[in-house]
Enzyme design. Structure first.
Site, short mmCIF file in Angstrom:
data_model
loop_
_atom_site.label_atom_id
_atom_site.label_comp_id
_atom_site.label_asym_id
_atom_site.label_seq_id
_atom_site.Cartn_x
_atom_site.Cartn_y
_atom_site.Cartn_z
N ALA A 129 0.77 -1.16 0.07
CA ALA A 129 0.00 -0.16 0.11
C ALA A 129 0.98 1.18 0.07
CB ALA A 129 -0.92 -0.06 1.28
N LYS A 133 8.33 4.43 15.39
CA LYS A 133 8.58 4.81 16.59
C LYS A 133 7.66 5.75 17.31
CE LYS A 133 11.79 6.97 13.86
NZ LYS A 133 13.05 6.91 13.24
N ILE A 170 20.38 -2.83 14.76
CA ILE A 170 20.95 -3.09 16.00
C ILE A 170 19.99 -4.18 16.59
CG2 ILE A 170 22.32 -2.64 18.12
CD1 ILE A 170 23.06 0.16 16.86
N GLY A 200 20.75 12.76 2.66
CA GLY A 200 19.22 12.13 3.02
C GLY A 200 19.23 11.35 4.47
N LYS A 211 12.39 7.04 20.77
CA LYS A 211 13.45 5.68 21.00
C LYS A 211 13.62 5.46 22.52
CE LYS A 211 15.01 6.22 16.33
NZ LYS A 211 16.38 6.79 15.61
N GLY A 223 19.28 3.85 7.73
CA GLY A 223 19.45 3.24 6.48
C GLY A 223 18.30 2.49 6.20
N1 HSE Z 1 16.23 9.91 11.74
C1 HSE Z 1 16.54 8.65 12.30
C2 HSE Z 1 18.06 8.59 12.82
C3 HSE Z 1 16.62 7.47 11.42
O1 HSE Z 1 18.78 9.71 12.32
O2 HSE Z 1 18.40 8.11 13.47
C4 HSE Z 1 16.66 5.91 12.11
O3 HSE Z 1 15.60 6.00 12.96
#
Ligand code: HSE
Length: 434
Positions: free
Chosen positions: A46, A106, A137, A188, A206, A307
Site C-alpha cells: 500500500a 517509533k 541493531i 538524506g 526511541k 538506512g
Molecule cells: N532519523 C533517524 C536517525 C532515522 O537519524 O537516527 C533512524 O531511526
C-alpha cells in the site's frame, strides 16, 4: 522442513525501508520460506501514490492505494508508513482481523503504544518492532526476551544517527553546525521534518520505547525530558575537545532510588563524553546503546542506526518470527506486566556538569563565583580560566563539578547568571559516562 503453508504478507509503505523490505521478500523468498516455515507471499504494497519515484523498482501489480482492502485476509501486516494516522488505524484493523503486526513506527509506539499493545493482548496477536529503535541493531528483543530475567539499572547511548553524523562532522572536521547539517540533508540522513532529529524528538521516541521495555513500565514521549542539538555551536565542540571531551546527543533511561522510593528518569540531551569512552568512537550515522543490568553487568550494542537496507534487516527478522508464531498458533507474547514506576522530574537526576561563564577578568571574581557555587551545595572538581576571544578584559571560566543534583545545579546557575560578576553564562553541559 517447509510446511508449504502460505502466509499472506501485506506491506504498508514503500519508502526507503519499505522498498528494501519488499525487494528482500521477493528476491530471497525461498530462503525466508525455509526459515519461516511457510511461503511468505507478498500480497500487496500500500502506497500513497503508485507512480511516485522509488529507491527500488517494485512490481507495479503489487502496488495499491487501498490499504484497508489489503489488510483484510493478511496473516502478517508490515507497517512502514510512519506517522500516527493512518498507521494507527491500519495497525488496529490488522490486529482485529487476526494478523500479526510488524512495525518500525517509533512515533506511534511512543505515543499510542499502550493502546496498540493492549489491543494485541486482547486479540492474542503479536506486535513486533525491532526496527523502531537503532535500525539494524538488535536491542528490542534483547531487552524484551534475553534480559527478561535481569534487572536493568540504566540504558544510555546514541540512538539518533543523523545528529550523531552532524556532531561528528563538527568534531572531526571542524565544520559549523549549518555546514554539517547541510551535508546531512544532502545525504538524506535527516527525517522529512528535520526538527524531529535536531530537536531530539526522534531520540526521545526511541528512549520512551527502550525505557518501557527496560523498566516494565509504560513510558510515553511526554515522560521524556528532551533537549536537542540546535544550540550546539562549533565553539562548544571546540571547547569540549580541548577539555578532552566530545559532545554526543544521548538518550538516558535510568532507575532512580531516593530513600527507598523507586522512580525512573528518561531523558535526551547533548552531553559531554570523555574522548576515552567507547561512545566517543561512535562516528557518522552509527548508533551505540549501553545496557547496565544487575546480573549481566554492562552490555554494549553497536552498529548502523539508520538506512533503508539496514532497517529492513530488523523488519525481516520480525517477519520471520511472526510467521513462525502464526504457524505454531497460540497467543502472541505480549509486553511484560506493567510496574507503573513514576517518572522523576529532571531536577532529581544526579550527574556531573561543566559550566562555562564569561566574567570580568578582575581580582575577586573567582572567589565570588566559588562562593556562589559552594552556597548552592555544588562541589567544584575543576576550574580553568582563559582570556575571552570575544571581548577584551573578559575571561572564560570553565567549572567542572562533581556529581550534583540537577535542581541544585540549575538554581546555582541562575544565581551565577544574576550576579554582578558574571557577564554571561556561555554554556551548561552535562557530563555523562563517568
Ligand atoms: N532519523 C533517524 C536517525 C532515522 O537519524 O537516527 C533512524 O531511526
Amino acid at each position: 522442513m517447509i510446511d508449504h503453508r502460505r502466509l499472506r504478507v501485506a506491506l504498508l509503505g514503500a519508502g526507503s525501508v519499505g522498498a528494501q523490505v519488499a525487494n528482500l521478500l521477493l528476491t530471497q523468498a525461498s530462503e525466508l520460506a525455509e526459515r519461516a516455515g511457510a511461503d511468505l507471499e507478498l500480497a500487496g504494497i500500500a502506497v500513497r501514490d503508485v507512480d511516485a519515484p522509488r529507491d527500488i523498482d517494485l512490481p507495479r501489480d503489487l502496488l495499491t492505494t487501498d490499504a484497508e482492502s489489503l489488510i483484510v485476509g493478511a496473516d502478517i501486516v508490515i507497517e512502514l508508513m510512519g506517522g500516527i494516522e493512518p498507521a494507527r488505524t491500519h495497525i488496529l484493523a490488522a490486529l482485529n482481523s487476526g494478523a500479526d503486526v510488524v512495525t518500525g513506527n517509533k512515533a506511534l509506539l511512543a505515543t499510542h503504544g499502550a493502546e496498540i499493545f493492549d489491543a494485541a493482548d486482547q486479540l492474542g496477536a503479536s506486535v513486533s518492532y525491532e526496527a523502531a529503535v537503532a535500525a539494524a541493531i538488535p536491542i528490542i528483543r534483547p531487552l524484551k526476551d534475553s534480559l527478561a530475567g535481569d534487572r536493568i539499572r540504566r540504558i544510555f547511548g546514541i540512538v539518533n544517527g543523523s545528529t550523531n553524523f552532524i556532531l561528528d562532522k563538527m568534531d572531526r572536521e571542524g565544520l559549523s553546525a549549518a555546514e554539517a547539517q547541510r551535508i546531512a540533508t544532502e545525504l538524506g540522513y535527516l527525517e522529512a521534518d528535520p526538527t524531529l532529529d535536531l530537536e531530539g524528538y526522534d531520540a526521545a521516541q526511541k528512549a520512551a520505547i527502550l525505557a518501557s521495555l527496560a523498566f516494565h513500565t509504560h513510558v510515553s514521549l511526554d515522560d521524556v525530558h528532551r533537549e536537542g542539538i540546535e544550540n550546539i555551536t562549533a565553539d562548544m565542540i571546540d571547547g569540549a575537545r580541548r577539555a578532552g571531551f566530545t559532545i554526543k546527543l544521548l538518550a538516558v533511561c535510568e532507575r532512580l532510588d531516593e530513600d527507598g522510593a523507586e522512580a525512573i528518569s528518561v531523558r535526551v540531551y547533548p552531553a559531554l563524553i570523555s574522548r576515552d569512552h567507547p561512545l566517543a568512537s561512535v562516528h557518522g550515522g552509527n548508533n551505540a546503546v549501553f545496557v547496565e543490568a544487575q546480573a549481566a553487568g554492562d552490555l554494549m550494542f553497536y552498529g548502523a542506526g539508520a538506512g533503508g537496507l539496514q532497517t529492513a534487516s530488523a523488519v525481516l527478522g520480525d517477519v520471520v518470527s511472526a510467521a513462525r508464531r502464526h504457524i505454531a498458533g497460540g497467543v502472541g507474547v505480549g509486553e511484560s506486566p506493567r510496574q507503573s514506576l513514576p517518572t522523576a522530574s529532571i531536577g532529581r537526576i544526579h550527574t556531573r556538569y561543566q559550566v562555562t561563564l564569561e566574567v570580568a577578568d578582575e581580582p575577586g571574581v573567582l572567589a565570588r563565583i566559588a562562593g556562589i557555587v559552594s552556597e548552592g551545595g555544588v562541589s567544584v572538581a575543576t576550574v580553568e580560566q582563559s582570556p575571552s576571544s570575544d571581548a577584551q578584559g573578559r575571561a572564560h571560566i570553565v567549572i567542572g563539578t562533581h556529581r550534583a543534583r540537577e535542581q541544585a545545579l540549575s538554581d546555582t546557575v541562575a544565581r551565577l547568571a544574576a550576579s554582578d560578576v558574571v557577564e554571561r553564562v556561555v554554556s551548561v553541559l552535562r557530563v555523562e559516562g563517568e
